[in-house]
Scaffold this motif. Structure first.
Motif, PDB file in Angstrom:
ATOM      1  N   ARG A 141       0.853  -1.197   0.000  1.00  0.00           N
ATOM      2  CA  ARG A 141       0.000   0.000   0.000  1.00  0.00           C
ATOM      3  C   ARG A 141       0.885   1.243   0.000  1.00  0.00           C
ATOM      4  N   ASP A 142       0.513   2.178  -0.852  1.00  0.00           N
ATOM      5  CA  ASP A 142       1.209   3.467  -0.921  1.00  0.00           C
ATOM      6  C   ASP A 142       0.805   4.274   0.313  1.00  0.00           C
ATOM      7  N   ILE A 143       1.778   4.606   1.176  1.00  0.00           N
ATOM      8  CA  ILE A 143       1.412   5.273   2.434  1.00  0.00           C
ATOM      9  C   ILE A 143       0.882   6.690   2.200  1.00  0.00           C
ATOM     10  N   GLU A 144       1.136   7.248   1.003  1.00  0.00           N
ATOM     11  CA  GLU A 144       0.626   8.600   0.738  1.00  0.00           C
ATOM     12  C   GLU A 144      -0.767   8.578   0.117  1.00  0.00           C
ATOM     13  N   THR A 145      -0.945   7.742  -0.895  1.00  0.00           N
ATOM     14  CA  THR A 145      -2.240   7.757  -1.608  1.00  0.00           C
ATOM     15  C   THR A 145      -3.208   6.700  -1.083  1.00  0.00           C
ATOM     16  N   ASN A 168      12.799  -5.677  -7.127  1.00  0.00           N
ATOM     17  CA  ASN A 168      13.595  -5.233  -8.273  1.00  0.00           C
ATOM     18  C   ASN A 168      13.310  -3.780  -8.641  1.00  0.00           C
ATOM     19  N   GLU A 169      14.099  -3.297  -9.625  1.00  0.00           N
ATOM     20  CA  GLU A 169      13.849  -1.974 -10.207  1.00  0.00           C
ATOM     21  C   GLU A 169      12.449  -1.971 -10.838  1.00  0.00           C
ATOM     22  N   TRP A 170      11.861  -0.826 -11.028  1.00  0.00           N
ATOM     23  CA  TRP A 170      10.599  -0.666 -11.764  1.00  0.00           C
ATOM     24  C   TRP A 170       9.408  -1.303 -11.055  1.00  0.00           C
ATOM     25  N   ARG A 171       9.477  -1.447  -9.749  1.00  0.00           N
ATOM     26  CA  ARG A 171       8.367  -2.064  -9.028  1.00  0.00           C
ATOM     27  C   ARG A 171       7.611  -1.020  -8.222  1.00  0.00           C
ATOM     28  N   HIS A 172       6.284  -1.107  -8.226  1.00  0.00           N
ATOM     29  CA  HIS A 172       5.490  -0.178  -7.421  1.00  0.00           C
ATOM     30  C   HIS A 172       5.847  -0.305  -5.942  1.00  0.00           C
ATOM     31  N   LEU A 173       6.092  -1.539  -5.502  1.00  0.00           N
ATOM     32  CA  LEU A 173       6.434  -1.737  -4.088  1.00  0.00           C
ATOM     33  C   LEU A 173       7.741  -1.014  -3.722  1.00  0.00           C
ATOM     34  N   ARG A 174       8.614  -0.927  -4.707  1.00  0.00           N
ATOM     35  CA  ARG A 174       9.884  -0.225  -4.469  1.00  0.00           C
ATOM     36  C   ARG A 174       9.610   1.269  -4.226  1.00  0.00           C
ATOM     37  N   ASP A 175       8.664   1.832  -5.005  1.00  0.00           N
ATOM     38  CA  ASP A 175       8.294   3.245  -4.803  1.00  0.00           C
ATOM     39  C   ASP A 175       7.680   3.423  -3.413  1.00  0.00           C
ATOM     40  N   PHE A 176       6.806   2.469  -3.024  1.00  0.00           N
ATOM     41  CA  PHE A 176       6.154   2.576  -1.710  1.00  0.00           C
ATOM     42  C   PHE A 176       7.211   2.545  -0.601  1.00  0.00           C
ATOM     43  N   LEU A 177       8.178   1.638  -0.751  1.00  0.00           N
ATOM     44  CA  LEU A 177       9.205   1.491   0.294  1.00  0.00           C
ATOM     45  C   LEU A 177      10.066   2.754   0.379  1.00  0.00           C
ATOM     46  N   LEU A 187       7.152  -0.358   6.314  1.00  0.00           N
ATOM     47  CA  LEU A 187       6.070  -0.458   5.317  1.00  0.00           C
ATOM     48  C   LEU A 187       5.286  -1.748   5.548  1.00  0.00           C
ATOM     49  N   PRO A 188       4.019  -1.636   5.988  1.00  0.00           N
ATOM     50  CA  PRO A 188       3.220  -2.849   6.166  1.00  0.00           C
ATOM     51  C   PRO A 188       2.941  -3.519   4.826  1.00  0.00           C
ATOM     52  N   GLU A 246       5.953  -6.354   8.157  1.00  0.00           N
ATOM     53  CA  GLU A 246       6.420  -4.999   7.842  1.00  0.00           C
ATOM     54  C   GLU A 246       7.804  -5.091   7.220  1.00  0.00           C
ATOM     55  N   ILE A 247       8.029  -4.284   6.194  1.00  0.00           N
ATOM     56  CA  ILE A 247       9.394  -4.159   5.664  1.00  0.00           C
ATOM     57  C   ILE A 247      10.097  -3.107   6.517  1.00  0.00           C
ATOM     58  N   LEU A 248      11.224  -3.513   7.109  1.00  0.00           N
ATOM     59  CA  LEU A 248      11.906  -2.625   8.055  1.00  0.00           C
ATOM     60  C   LEU A 248      12.634  -1.514   7.296  1.00  0.00           C
ATOM     61  N   PRO A 249      12.510  -0.264   7.750  1.00  0.00           N
ATOM     62  CA  PRO A 249      13.134   0.843   7.000  1.00  0.00           C
ATOM     63  C   PRO A 249      14.658   0.796   7.103  1.00  0.00           C
ATOM     64  N   GLY A 250      15.297   0.989   5.965  1.00  0.00           N
ATOM     65  CA  GLY A 250      16.752   1.141   5.943  1.00  0.00           C
ATOM     66  C   GLY A 250      17.547  -0.139   6.141  1.00  0.00           C
ATOM     67  N   VAL A 251      16.891  -1.274   6.334  1.00  0.00           N
ATOM     68  CA  VAL A 251      17.624  -2.520   6.579  1.00  0.00           C
ATOM     69  C   VAL A 251      17.835  -3.263   5.258  1.00  0.00           C
ATOM     70  N   ARG A 252      19.068  -3.701   5.010  1.00  0.00           N
ATOM     71  CA  ARG A 252      19.371  -4.524   3.838  1.00  0.00           C
ATOM     72  C   ARG A 252      20.266  -5.666   4.293  1.00  0.00           C
ATOM     73  N   GLU A 253      19.897  -6.867   3.902  1.00  0.00           N
ATOM     74  CA  GLU A 253      20.716  -8.029   4.249  1.00  0.00           C
ATOM     75  C   GLU A 253      20.839  -8.944   3.046  1.00  0.00           C
TER      76      GLU A 253
END
Ligand SMILES: Cc1cc2nc3c(=O)[nH]c(=O)nc-3n(C[C@H](O)[C@H](O)[C@H](O)COP(=O)(O)O)c2cc1C
Ligand SMILES: [Mn+2]
Length: 446
Positions: A141-145, A168-177, A187-188, A246-253
């Motif tokens: 879900r887009d947290i803004e819209t 991946n690149e070009w994903r709506h979920l990537r924009d949401f994150l 991001l839930p 939830e996708i944790l903000p700023g975490v990459r593993e």
């Protein structure tokens, strides 16, 4: 309006069509399930329902959409109508509908009750880095819209309540994150597993609205959705399993490797991490899976949702386009266009249009209307008989493709190739040799 509303209906429709193997022999979720599904796909066999999975009580269904015979069962239409159905839905989406009670929440596990290890999530290929959810539809879900989105993101199981997620690149979920991370927020998301197959097909679309509308349009009736337990995300009500997190903000593993749709193992990626908040499921649930490196993956992600766009894009450029195809053996990187050209420049313009119909499309071959684009031998025949490389092959350097393409850089930038495999105008008098076909029965039988 369709008769299929969930995975169970689809399994029984497959069974009625002779397209389901119900396997009673005990199978190991580590490698064996993946190998059986892969062998069935290679042999053009049925889908599989593994009733006894070692160490688990939940059955596993797999390889359900590996070819057009099964896809036609899922869409309740003939095989030759599939592409038209996928195109028609672009103009006839149907909005989803909210329900208050749903079977996907018959059993609710939250907090410490959650243990992903208790679900029969397979380790598919010998070189995979662990167990992966591969047939799960991510609901974001887009947290803004507030707009919701459906897509596939494979999840690498890393602990009882922890998963890696590849975006991946070009994903709506990537924009949401990106938006959530900018605000330092998690991001839930929710992952729906074991859904009406049109929900999976919809998740493969790139659509500027909520892909739940595509699912509704494909089925001819509104997709029923229920609100999650731990967030306000709405999920398909008839799902077998929902994983909320939830996708944790700023975490990459590190996440991976996984046998990929390119037919190669992917590399280890620095991917975001999901903390699981709840698992809900139906009573007596069924887990669904698919192999990452399979035609099923390519059908869902590259053939079904992209052929309609390819047809529209190329026909916009030329009304002389007869047919288009994205063959699964090209990993979604190859587009084939059949053209009745009216001038010598037309095939190249059409090829350029095909390259931009979707980012993944890298190579385009344009053939005449006497070449069957569904037969790879015919296409290669045209390439070898009707291509003069210096004239007919062109390269667009440094354009956007897919980052998992072994020839691209890590952001997907690579070169695209167009091949005009139509007969040159100055050889137009050359006729294709065609021997008439006969009814062999008349010659062989006494
Ligand atoms: C089986 C399957 C697995 C996929 N895995 C991923 C993945 O792990 N990460 C990803 O970003 N895209 C993956 N994709 C591709 C996207 O889900 C797909 O391009 C989708 O249309 C993206 O939706 P969007 O346009 O709403 O972002 C996968 C597709 C399929 C069919
Ligand atoms: Mn989308």
């Amino acid at each position: 309006m369709g008769n299929i509303k969930d995975l169970r209906d689809f399994l029984s429709a497959l069974k009625d069509a002779g397209q389901l193997a119900e396997i009673e022999r005990e199978v190991d979720p580590v490698h064996e399930i993946g190998s059986v599904i892969a062998t069935l796909e290679k042999e053009r066999g049925p889908a599989a329902l593994f009733r006894r999975v070692k160490g688990h009580t939940v059955p596993v269904a797999g390889g359900l959409l590996s070819d057009y015979a099964k896809i036609a069962v899922a869409l309740e239409c003939g095989q030759s109508d599939v592409t038209d159905r996928m195109e028609a839905v672009l103009d006839h989406p149907i909005a989803p509908r909210e329900v208050k009670n749903a079977v996907c929440q018959e059993v609710v596990l939250t907090g410490d009750e959650v243990d992903l290890g208790k679900i029969p999530i397979p380790v598919h290929a010998p070189g995979d880095g662990g167990a992966f959810i591969t047939a799960g539809v991510t609901v974001g879900r887009d947290i803004e819209t507030g707009m919701q989105n459906l897509s596939f993101q494979r999840m690498h199981i890393k602990g009882p309540r922890k998963m890696g997620i590849m975006i991946n690149e070009w994903r709506h979920l990537r924009d949401f994150l990106k938006k959530a991370e900018k605000k330092g927020q998690a991001l839930p998301i929710a992952v729906a597993i074991g859904v009406d197959p049109v929900v999976m097909m919809a998740a493969g679309f790139r659509y500027d609205g909520d892909e739940a509308e595509i699912a509704g349009g494909l089925r001819g009736t509104a997709l029923e959705r229920v609100t999650c337990i731990t967030s306000d995300i709405m999920v398909p009500a008839w799902s077998e399993y929902i994983i909320e997190g939830e996708i944790l903000p700023g975490v990459r593993e590190e996440e991976g490797p996984l046998a990929e749709f390119t037919g190669h193992y992917g590399l280890l990626w620095k991917s975001p991490v999901v903390e699981v908040k709840a698992v809900t499921h139906r009573r007596d649930p069924i887990w669904q899976t698919l192999n990452g490196g399979s035609f099923e993956h390519i059908n869902l992600g590259n053939v079904l949702p992209r052929e309609p766009l390819l047809r529209r894009h190329t026909r916009y450029v030329s009304k002389n386009v007869k047919a288009v195809h994205i063959p699964p053996y090209g990993s979604g990187f190859l587009a084939l266009v059949q053209l009745e050209k009216s001038n010598e420049g037309e095939p190249k313009n059409v090829a350029l249009a095909a390259m931009t119909a979707y980012v993944n499309i890298k190579n385009v071959i344009v053939v005449d209307s006497d070449v069957d684009i569904y037969n790879p031998a015919e296409v290669l025949w045209a390439v070898n008989n009707r291509v003069n490389p210096r004239e007919d092959v062109f390269v667009i350097p440094n354009s956007q493709g897919h980052e998992l393409d072994p020839c691209s850089d890590e952001t997907g930038v690579q070169n695209k190739m167009g091949i005009d495999a139509t007969l040159p105008a100055n050889r137009k008098t050359l006729k294709r040799a065609v021997y008439p076909s006969v009814d062999l029965f008349r010659y062989m039988s006494e």
